[in-house]
Design a protein around this motif. Sequence first.
Motif, mmCIF file in Angstrom:
data_model
loop_
_atom_site.group_PDB
_atom_site.id
_atom_site.type_symbol
_atom_site.label_atom_id
_atom_site.label_comp_id
_atom_site.label_asym_id
_atom_site.label_seq_id
_atom_site.Cartn_x
_atom_site.Cartn_y
_atom_site.Cartn_z
ATOM 1 N N MET A 13 0.815 -1.218 0.000
ATOM 2 C CA MET A 13 0.000 0.000 0.000
ATOM 3 C C MET A 13 0.851 1.270 0.000
ATOM 4 O O MET A 13 0.656 2.160 -0.825
ATOM 5 N N TYR A 18 -7.540 2.273 -0.171
ATOM 6 C CA TYR A 18 -7.409 0.871 0.222
ATOM 7 C C TYR A 18 -8.468 0.395 1.214
ATOM 8 O O TYR A 18 -8.507 -0.805 1.527
ATOM 9 N N SER A 78 -5.253 6.434 2.748
ATOM 10 C CA SER A 78 -5.291 4.987 2.966
ATOM 11 C C SER A 78 -6.721 4.479 3.063
ATOM 12 O O SER A 78 -7.049 3.410 2.533
#
Length: 566
Positions: free
Chosen positions: A305, A374, A370
């Motif tokens: 990530m 994700y 994030s």
Amino acid sequence: MFIINEQNDSAKEKSNKGESLMKGTFILTIAGIVVKVIGSLNWIFVSRVLGGEGIGLYQMAFPIYFFALSVSTAGVPVAISIITAERVAVKDIFGARRVFHISMWLMLLTGIVFSLLTYFGAGWLIDYQFIRDPRAYYSVVVLAPAIFFVTLLASSRGYLQGWQRMTPTAMSQIVEQIFRVITMVVLADLFLPWGLEFAAAGASMGACAGAVAGLIVLVYYHWKLDRDIKEMYTPEELKPRPDEYDTPWTHIITRLFKLALPVSAASIMLPVVSNLDLVIVPQRLEVAGYTVNQATELFGYLTGMAVPLINLSTIITASLAVSIIPALSEAKALNDTKRVYEQTAAGIRISNFVCFPAFVVVCVLATPISSLIYSAPGAGPAVWACSFSIVLLGLHQVSTGILQGLGHPSIPMVNMILAAVAKVVLNWTLTAIPALGILGAAFATAADMGVAAVINMFFIYKYIGYGMEWGHLAKAVGASVVMAGAVKLFYDFTMSAWAINAVSTFGATFFGCVVYIAVMLIIGGIGEEDMARVPMLGRVSIRFLRRIGVFKTPAEEVSANKEEAH
């Protein structure tokens, strides 16, 4: 009058060279973004067809293909672009074409060898358990022809880049990715009834289909270049030079190897360092007190990530590094030390200009980004720590391109080895500290890029006398501090008002970039010469900024010069 015209022509030529560098960077950047977007969509479709197990079979074969590709082609485009740019600079067109023809024969042979090794070595890899699942055999076998076509792609792209033509590379990359994706999805779905191993092999065929499509695109651009050459040069200039007959083809191949091998070795360092991370980081996280499952999760946050976000943030500097190689090779071949210095300075300034705001966005909005991309807010700390790598990675990419363009490709390779050693030591030390954990591994990644970049800059200073422009760097840092405050305030305000993360994140990013550019203009961090390098928007922006008084008009500059003279 002659002197004035000569100065104008010189200024115009310099401007065109600057536009050529930035235009090439802009084209490659757009292509890189398009390729990444298509690739991301591809994984969504292919994952739905193959599922986790099928993707696993595909991924078992791909590292073998990637390694063979790295060994056979990694440094070739750079080497060919350097030698071609040198020949074109002195108008040795026959010599430039000869370099291309010899390199194509060399890559033809290399492609055949590595394709056969991959094809016949697939069974050996299965038998000796390098690939654990025997079902991946078919995926490895069908990747073998792709290596042959990609080696030809590498040679063609390098030659066209040597002419400072980046559009062919960009268009071939986009077409290659489109055909690759379509083939992967269609064949994976078509072969699925025969078994998952055949579906994974069908997906692997996408690499060959994409390479063939990309090669066809380049054939058109080669035809277009040949047509342009006939218009730009006289028949006399197209004839071989007397010394060309005295240069054996073995000399050209030797030069290609000398330039390509260090670049190839440096590219192989990337997967080597990644494998070292795989061995070290989870183990040292366990030493820090994390369970095996927690260590695996944190490692996924970092490598799956945070690192991809950092690579995406430096897509402009990666494109700039490709564009600057032939530009510097040409200037060096002409012994134009002034242009070498100016191109280098422009490259470093551009790197700082684009990387600092990218760093601010990722650093300040680490957790929101994030969560948005994700759906994993837990990755926020790893993303935050990795954000410090952005400026250093951008500087490393551009400085590596500069050294390669100056004809010193072995220096970045050695520097990467030294930096990798530093990273391993820091990974081992910092990751095991409970207070740091995965942040220690992220900081080690930043140090890896920083060490390599600093040593690169030392050698750039040694060879051409260019040192970091600390005044410009200070302005970029100052504007970044103001931008960070603006991004934070905008995000907090909009989240308290609407509580929509996507709106707040995108809005804060756009607002912060506007503030950064405005501050840089006010404090003189962006000059008119730098603005003129920007394709399409540069000249329009200059006219607008002159109207509002940020830049002086030509008449005002003449008046100011007269006052200074008095």
